[in-house]
Design a protein around this motif. Structure first.
Motif, PDB file in Angstrom:
ATOM      1  N   ALA A  40       0.835  -1.206   0.000  1.00 42.56           N
ATOM      2  CA  ALA A  40       0.000   0.000   0.000  1.00 42.56           C
ATOM      3  C   ALA A  40       0.866   1.252   0.000  1.00 42.56           C
ATOM      4  O   ALA A  40       0.577   2.229  -0.712  1.00 42.56           O
ATOM      5  N   SER A  41       1.932   1.232   0.779  1.00 36.80           N
ATOM      6  CA  SER A  41       2.847   2.372   0.830  1.00 36.80           C
ATOM      7  C   SER A  41       3.460   2.643  -0.538  1.00 36.80           C
ATOM      8  O   SER A  41       3.555   3.799  -0.980  1.00 36.80           O
ATOM      9  N   PHE A  42       3.860   1.570  -1.226  1.00 40.26           N
ATOM     10  CA  PHE A  42       4.484   1.740  -2.539  1.00 40.26           C
ATOM     11  C   PHE A  42       3.475   2.253  -3.566  1.00 40.26           C
ATOM     12  O   PHE A  42       3.791   3.125  -4.386  1.00 40.26           O
ATOM     13  N   VAL A  43       2.255   1.726  -3.521  1.00 45.54           N
ATOM     14  CA  VAL A  43       1.222   2.180  -4.461  1.00 45.54           C
ATOM     15  C   VAL A  43       0.899   3.655  -4.224  1.00 45.54           C
ATOM     16  O   VAL A  43       0.712   4.428  -5.176  1.00 45.54           O
ATOM     17  N   ILE A  44       0.844   4.068  -2.970  1.00 48.65           N
ATOM     18  CA  ILE A  44       0.597   5.481  -2.662  1.00 48.65           C
ATOM     19  C   ILE A  44       1.717   6.352  -3.228  1.00 48.65           C
ATOM     20  O   ILE A  44       1.475   7.448  -3.754  1.00 48.65           O
ATOM     21  N   THR A  45       2.955   5.852  -3.137  1.00 47.22           N
ATOM     22  CA  THR A  45       4.082   6.586  -3.721  1.00 47.22           C
ATOM     23  C   THR A  45       3.889   6.764  -5.223  1.00 47.22           C
ATOM     24  O   THR A  45       4.134   7.846  -5.773  1.00 47.22           O
ATOM     25  N   LEU A  46       3.433   5.709  -5.895  1.00 46.50           N
ATOM     26  CA  LEU A  46       3.196   5.801  -7.340  1.00 46.50           C
ATOM     27  C   LEU A  46       2.029   6.734  -7.649  1.00 46.50           C
ATOM     28  O   LEU A  46       2.057   7.465  -8.649  1.00 46.50           O
ATOM     29  N   LEU A  47       1.012   6.728  -6.805  1.00 47.46           N
ATOM     30  CA  LEU A  47      -0.118   7.635  -7.012  1.00 47.46           C
ATOM     31  C   LEU A  47       0.316   9.098  -6.888  1.00 47.46           C
ATOM     32  O   LEU A  47      -0.216   9.978  -7.576  1.00 47.46           O
ATOM     33  N   LYS A  48       1.292   9.348  -6.032  1.00 44.71           N
ATOM     34  CA  LYS A  48       1.772  10.717  -5.843  1.00 44.71           C
ATOM     35  C   LYS A  48       2.504  11.248  -7.070  1.00 44.71           C
ATOM     36  O   LYS A  48       2.728  12.459  -7.184  1.00 44.71           O
ATOM     37  N   LEU A  49       2.885  10.344  -7.980  1.00 39.97           N
ATOM     38  CA  LEU A  49       3.508  10.802  -9.220  1.00 39.97           C
ATOM     39  C   LEU A  49       2.496  11.498 -10.126  1.00 39.97           C
ATOM     40  O   LEU A  49       2.875  12.171 -11.085  1.00 39.97           O
ATOM     41  N   ARG A  50       1.206  11.302  -9.835  1.00 38.16           N
ATOM     42  CA  ARG A  50       0.115  11.969 -10.556  1.00 38.16           C
ATOM     43  C   ARG A  50       0.234  11.784 -12.070  1.00 38.16           C
ATOM     44  O   ARG A  50       0.339  12.752 -12.834  1.00 38.16           O
ATOM     45  N   SER A  51       0.217  10.542 -12.479  1.00 40.49           N
ATOM     46  CA  SER A  51       0.282  10.252 -13.912  1.00 40.49           C
ATOM     47  C   SER A  51      -0.944  10.830 -14.626  1.00 40.49           C
ATOM     48  O   SER A  51      -2.072  10.720 -14.135  1.00 40.49           O
ATOM     49  N   PRO A  52      -0.745  11.448 -15.796  1.00 41.78           N
ATOM     50  CA  PRO A  52      -1.888  11.976 -16.552  1.00 41.78           C
ATOM     51  C   PRO A  52      -2.697  10.879 -17.238  1.00 41.78           C
ATOM     52  O   PRO A  52      -3.782  11.151 -17.765  1.00 41.78           O
ATOM     53  N   ASN A  53      -2.160   9.659 -17.232  1.00 43.29           N
ATOM     54  CA  ASN A  53      -2.836   8.533 -17.878  1.00 43.29           C
ATOM     55  C   ASN A  53      -3.947   8.014 -16.955  1.00 43.29           C
ATOM     56  O   ASN A  53      -3.684   7.497 -15.873  1.00 43.29           O
ATOM     57  N   ARG A  54      -5.180   8.150 -17.400  1.00 43.04           N
ATOM     58  CA  ARG A  54      -6.324   7.749 -16.576  1.00 43.04           C
ATOM     59  C   ARG A  54      -6.310   6.249 -16.288  1.00 43.04           C
ATOM     60  O   ARG A  54      -6.653   5.815 -15.180  1.00 43.04           O
ATOM     61  N   ARG A  55      -5.902   5.454 -17.265  1.00 44.44           N
ATOM     62  CA  ARG A  55      -5.884   4.002 -17.068  1.00 44.44           C
ATOM     63  C   ARG A  55      -4.869   3.594 -16.005  1.00 44.44           C
ATOM     64  O   ARG A  55      -5.100   2.649 -15.244  1.00 44.44           O
ATOM     65  N   ILE A  56      -3.756   4.302 -15.957  1.00 43.11           N
ATOM     66  CA  ILE A  56      -2.759   4.015 -14.921  1.00 43.11           C
ATOM     67  C   ILE A  56      -3.336   4.298 -13.541  1.00 43.11           C
ATOM     68  O   ILE A  56      -3.177   3.504 -12.607  1.00 43.11           O
ATOM     69  N   ASN A  57      -4.016   5.417 -13.411  1.00 46.80           N
ATOM     70  CA  ASN A  57      -4.606   5.762 -12.115  1.00 46.80           C
ATOM     71  C   ASN A  57      -5.694   4.774 -11.702  1.00 46.80           C
ATOM     72  O   ASN A  57      -5.797   4.402 -10.527  1.00 46.80           O
ATOM     73  N   ILE A  58      -6.490   4.339 -12.671  1.00 45.22           N
ATOM     74  CA  ILE A  58      -7.515   3.334 -12.368  1.00 45.22           C
ATOM     75  C   ILE A  58      -6.855   2.033 -11.911  1.00 45.22           C
ATOM     76  O   ILE A  58      -7.294   1.394 -10.945  1.00 45.22           O
ATOM     77  N   ALA A  59      -5.785   1.647 -12.610  1.00 43.04           N
ATOM     78  CA  ALA A  59      -5.073   0.416 -12.245  1.00 43.04           C
ATOM     79  C   ALA A  59      -4.482   0.526 -10.845  1.00 43.04           C
ATOM     80  O   ALA A  59      -4.573  -0.416 -10.037  1.00 43.04           O
ATOM     81  N   LEU A  60      -3.886   1.670 -10.534  1.00 41.59           N
ATOM     82  CA  LEU A  60      -3.286   1.853  -9.210  1.00 41.59           C
ATOM     83  C   LEU A  60      -4.340   1.793  -8.107  1.00 41.59           C
ATOM     84  O   LEU A  60      -4.136   1.135  -7.077  1.00 41.59           O
TER      85      LEU A  60
END
Length: 216
Positions: A40-60
Protein backbone atom coordinates in the motif's frame (compact mmCIF):
# COMPACT_ATOMS: atom_id res chain seq x y z
CA UNK A 1 12.44 -22.61 17.79
CA UNK A 2 16.03 -23.79 17.26
CA UNK A 3 15.96 -22.75 13.60
CA UNK A 4 19.37 -23.13 12.03
CA UNK A 5 20.28 -26.17 14.10
CA UNK A 6 20.52 -29.74 12.89
CA UNK A 7 17.86 -31.90 14.52
CA UNK A 8 20.53 -34.00 16.21
CA UNK A 9 22.02 -30.87 17.83
CA UNK A 10 18.72 -29.91 19.49
CA UNK A 11 18.62 -31.15 23.10
CA UNK A 12 15.72 -33.51 23.84
CA UNK A 13 12.76 -31.59 25.21
CA UNK A 14 14.23 -28.21 24.25
CA UNK A 15 11.33 -27.40 21.93
CA UNK A 16 7.90 -26.98 23.49
CA UNK A 17 5.49 -27.96 20.68
CA UNK A 18 2.67 -25.82 22.06
CA UNK A 19 4.85 -22.75 22.45
CA UNK A 20 6.30 -23.37 18.99
CA UNK A 21 2.83 -23.46 17.45
CA UNK A 22 1.76 -20.30 19.29
CA UNK A 23 4.68 -18.36 17.84
CA UNK A 24 3.92 -19.83 14.43
CA UNK A 25 0.32 -18.69 14.79
CA UNK A 26 1.36 -15.14 15.68
CA UNK A 27 3.78 -15.00 12.76
CA UNK A 28 1.14 -16.27 10.34
CA UNK A 29 -1.43 -13.70 11.48
CA UNK A 30 0.85 -10.67 11.03
CA UNK A 31 2.64 -11.85 7.86
CA UNK A 32 0.04 -10.81 5.27
CA UNK A 33 -0.82 -7.44 6.89
CA UNK A 34 2.87 -6.50 6.92
CA UNK A 35 3.26 -7.27 3.22
CA UNK A 36 -0.05 -5.58 2.47
CA UNK A 37 0.91 -2.36 4.23
CA UNK A 38 4.27 -2.26 2.46
CA UNK A 39 2.53 -2.69 -0.90
CA UNK A 40 0.00 0.00 0.00
CA UNK A 41 2.85 2.37 0.83
CA UNK A 42 4.48 1.74 -2.54
CA UNK A 43 1.22 2.18 -4.46
CA UNK A 44 0.60 5.48 -2.66
CA UNK A 45 4.08 6.59 -3.72
CA UNK A 46 3.20 5.80 -7.34
CA UNK A 47 -0.12 7.64 -7.01
CA UNK A 48 1.77 10.72 -5.84
CA UNK A 49 3.51 10.80 -9.22
CA UNK A 50 0.11 11.97 -10.56
CA UNK A 51 0.28 10.25 -13.91
CA UNK A 52 -1.89 11.98 -16.55
CA UNK A 53 -2.84 8.53 -17.88
CA UNK A 54 -6.32 7.75 -16.58
CA UNK A 55 -5.88 4.00 -17.07
CA UNK A 56 -2.76 4.01 -14.92
CA UNK A 57 -4.61 5.76 -12.11
CA UNK A 58 -7.51 3.33 -12.37
CA UNK A 59 -5.07 0.42 -12.24
CA UNK A 60 -3.29 1.85 -9.21
CA UNK A 61 -6.51 2.43 -7.30
CA UNK A 62 -7.74 -1.05 -8.26
CA UNK A 63 -4.52 -2.60 -6.95
CA UNK A 64 -4.73 -0.49 -3.81
CA UNK A 65 -8.34 -1.53 -3.16
CA UNK A 66 -7.73 -5.23 -3.80
CA UNK A 67 -4.65 -5.16 -1.61
CA UNK A 68 -6.53 -3.35 1.17
CA UNK A 69 -9.33 -5.93 1.16
CA UNK A 70 -6.83 -8.77 1.26
CA UNK A 71 -4.81 -7.10 4.02
CA UNK A 72 -7.95 -7.00 6.17
CA UNK A 73 -9.40 -10.39 5.22
CA UNK A 74 -6.27 -12.56 5.32
CA UNK A 75 -5.36 -12.05 9.00
CA UNK A 76 -8.98 -12.52 10.05
CA UNK A 77 -9.20 -15.83 8.21
CA UNK A 78 -5.82 -16.85 9.61
CA UNK A 79 -6.69 -15.88 13.18
CA UNK A 80 -10.00 -17.75 13.12
CA UNK A 81 -9.05 -20.69 10.94
CA UNK A 82 -9.69 -23.01 13.88
CA UNK A 83 -12.69 -23.31 16.16
CA UNK A 84 -11.76 -22.82 18.92
CA UNK A 85 -8.75 -20.66 18.04
CA UNK A 86 -6.56 -22.55 20.50
CA UNK A 87 -6.94 -25.72 18.44
CA UNK A 88 -4.29 -24.27 16.13
CA UNK A 89 -1.62 -24.94 18.74
CA UNK A 90 -3.36 -27.72 20.64
CA UNK A 91 -4.55 -30.39 18.24
CA UNK A 92 -5.89 -32.52 21.10
CA UNK A 93 -8.78 -30.11 21.62
CA UNK A 94 -12.13 -30.90 20.02
CA UNK A 95 -13.00 -28.64 17.12
CA UNK A 96 -12.29 -28.04 13.46
CA UNK A 97 -9.78 -26.15 11.30
CA UNK A 98 -9.85 -25.15 7.67
CA UNK A 99 -7.59 -27.00 5.27
CA UNK A 100 -4.13 -25.43 5.79
CA UNK A 101 -3.04 -26.32 2.26
CA UNK A 102 -5.96 -24.49 0.65
CA UNK A 103 -5.43 -21.48 2.90
CA UNK A 104 -1.71 -21.35 2.15
CA UNK A 105 -2.10 -21.81 -1.59
CA UNK A 106 -4.84 -19.18 -1.70
CA UNK A 107 -3.03 -16.50 0.26
CA UNK A 108 0.32 -16.99 -1.48
CA UNK A 109 -1.40 -16.88 -4.87
CA UNK A 110 -3.11 -13.58 -4.05
CA UNK A 111 0.19 -12.18 -2.75
CA UNK A 112 1.96 -13.19 -5.96
CA UNK A 113 -0.73 -11.69 -8.19
CA UNK A 114 -0.64 -8.37 -6.36
CA UNK A 115 3.17 -8.48 -6.33
CA UNK A 116 3.29 -8.81 -10.11
CA UNK A 117 0.69 -6.06 -10.55
CA UNK A 118 2.59 -3.66 -8.28
CA UNK A 119 5.97 -4.41 -9.85
CA UNK A 120 4.61 -3.82 -13.36
CA UNK A 121 3.29 -0.35 -12.59
CA UNK A 122 6.60 1.61 -12.51
CA UNK A 123 7.46 0.38 -16.00
CA UNK A 124 4.02 1.36 -17.28
CA UNK A 125 4.26 4.80 -15.67
CA UNK A 126 7.80 5.62 -16.80
CA UNK A 127 8.13 4.03 -20.24
CA UNK A 128 6.48 6.96 -22.08
CA UNK A 129 8.30 9.69 -20.19
CA UNK A 130 10.79 11.73 -22.17
CA UNK A 131 14.11 11.17 -20.47
CA UNK A 132 17.42 9.56 -21.42
CA UNK A 133 17.12 5.79 -21.75
CA UNK A 134 19.87 5.14 -19.20
CA UNK A 135 18.15 7.29 -16.60
CA UNK A 136 14.75 5.77 -17.32
CA UNK A 137 16.13 2.22 -17.09
CA UNK A 138 17.82 3.06 -13.80
CA UNK A 139 14.63 4.44 -12.27
CA UNK A 140 12.59 1.47 -13.47
CA UNK A 141 15.18 -0.92 -12.05
CA UNK A 142 15.17 0.66 -8.62
CA UNK A 143 11.38 0.88 -8.54
CA UNK A 144 11.16 -2.79 -9.56
CA UNK A 145 13.07 -4.26 -6.63
CA UNK A 146 9.82 -6.05 -5.88
CA UNK A 147 10.75 -8.67 -8.48
CA UNK A 148 12.98 -10.23 -5.84
CA UNK A 149 10.00 -10.36 -3.48
CA UNK A 150 7.93 -12.08 -6.15
CA UNK A 151 10.71 -14.60 -6.66
CA UNK A 152 10.84 -15.42 -2.96
CA UNK A 153 7.05 -15.71 -2.88
CA UNK A 154 7.07 -18.12 -5.81
CA UNK A 155 9.73 -20.21 -4.09
CA UNK A 156 7.65 -20.24 -0.89
CA UNK A 157 4.72 -21.59 -2.88
CA UNK A 158 6.96 -24.30 -4.34
CA UNK A 159 8.21 -25.24 -0.87
CA UNK A 160 4.71 -25.44 0.58
CA UNK A 161 3.42 -27.51 -2.33
CA UNK A 162 6.19 -30.01 -1.65
CA UNK A 163 5.45 -29.87 2.07
CA UNK A 164 1.71 -30.47 1.78
CA UNK A 165 2.02 -33.14 -0.91
CA UNK A 166 4.87 -34.93 0.90
CA UNK A 167 6.98 -34.88 -2.24
CA UNK A 168 10.05 -34.08 -0.19
CA UNK A 169 10.54 -35.41 3.31
CA UNK A 170 13.25 -33.53 5.14
CA UNK A 171 13.97 -34.90 8.62
CA UNK A 172 16.33 -31.99 9.20
CA UNK A 173 13.78 -29.26 8.42
CA UNK A 174 14.94 -27.01 11.24
CA UNK A 175 18.23 -26.57 9.40
CA UNK A 176 16.59 -25.57 6.10
CA UNK A 177 15.64 -22.18 4.72
CA UNK A 178 11.86 -22.68 4.73
CA UNK A 179 11.38 -21.23 8.18
CA UNK A 180 13.09 -17.98 7.25
CA UNK A 181 11.55 -17.38 3.83
CA UNK A 182 8.69 -15.21 5.07
CA UNK A 183 11.13 -13.01 7.00
CA UNK A 184 13.35 -12.65 3.93
CA UNK A 185 10.32 -11.82 1.80
CA UNK A 186 9.11 -9.10 4.17
CA UNK A 187 12.61 -7.62 4.45
CA UNK A 188 13.06 -7.49 0.68
CA UNK A 189 9.61 -5.95 0.31
CA UNK A 190 10.59 -3.19 2.73
CA UNK A 191 13.74 -2.49 0.71
CA UNK A 192 11.82 -2.65 -2.55
CA UNK A 193 9.27 -0.10 -1.36
CA UNK A 194 12.18 2.27 -0.78
CA UNK A 195 13.69 1.75 -4.23
CA UNK A 196 13.75 5.44 -5.10
CA UNK A 197 15.38 6.33 -1.80
CA UNK A 198 17.94 3.55 -2.22
CA UNK A 199 18.94 5.06 -5.57
CA UNK A 200 19.32 8.48 -3.96
CA UNK A 201 21.48 7.06 -1.16
CA UNK A 202 23.68 5.16 -3.61
CA UNK A 203 23.99 8.32 -5.68
CA UNK A 204 25.55 10.06 -2.70
CA UNK A 205 28.38 7.52 -2.69
CA UNK A 206 28.65 5.99 -6.17
CA UNK A 207 28.99 8.37 -9.14
CA UNK A 208 27.28 6.06 -11.65
CA UNK A 209 24.00 6.41 -9.75
CA UNK A 210 24.11 10.19 -9.62
CA UNK A 211 21.95 12.55 -11.62
CA UNK A 212 21.05 16.22 -11.41
CA UNK A 213 18.67 15.49 -8.52
CA UNK A 214 21.36 13.91 -6.34
CA UNK A 215 23.07 16.36 -3.95
CA UNK A 216 26.83 16.50 -4.31
Amino acid sequence: SWYGYHYYDIPPGAVDPTEYQKWGFANAVVYNPILGLIKASFVITLLKLRSPNRRINIALWSIFSANALFTIAAPLVCAFQCRPVSKFWDKTQPGTCIDPANYTYGTISVVLITDVAVVAMPTWILHNLRMPFRKKAMYISFLSFGLAVTGIGAYRLYVFVNLFTNRIHDPDASYGVRQGLSNVEVSLASIGACGGTVKWLLGRCIPVFRDEETPR
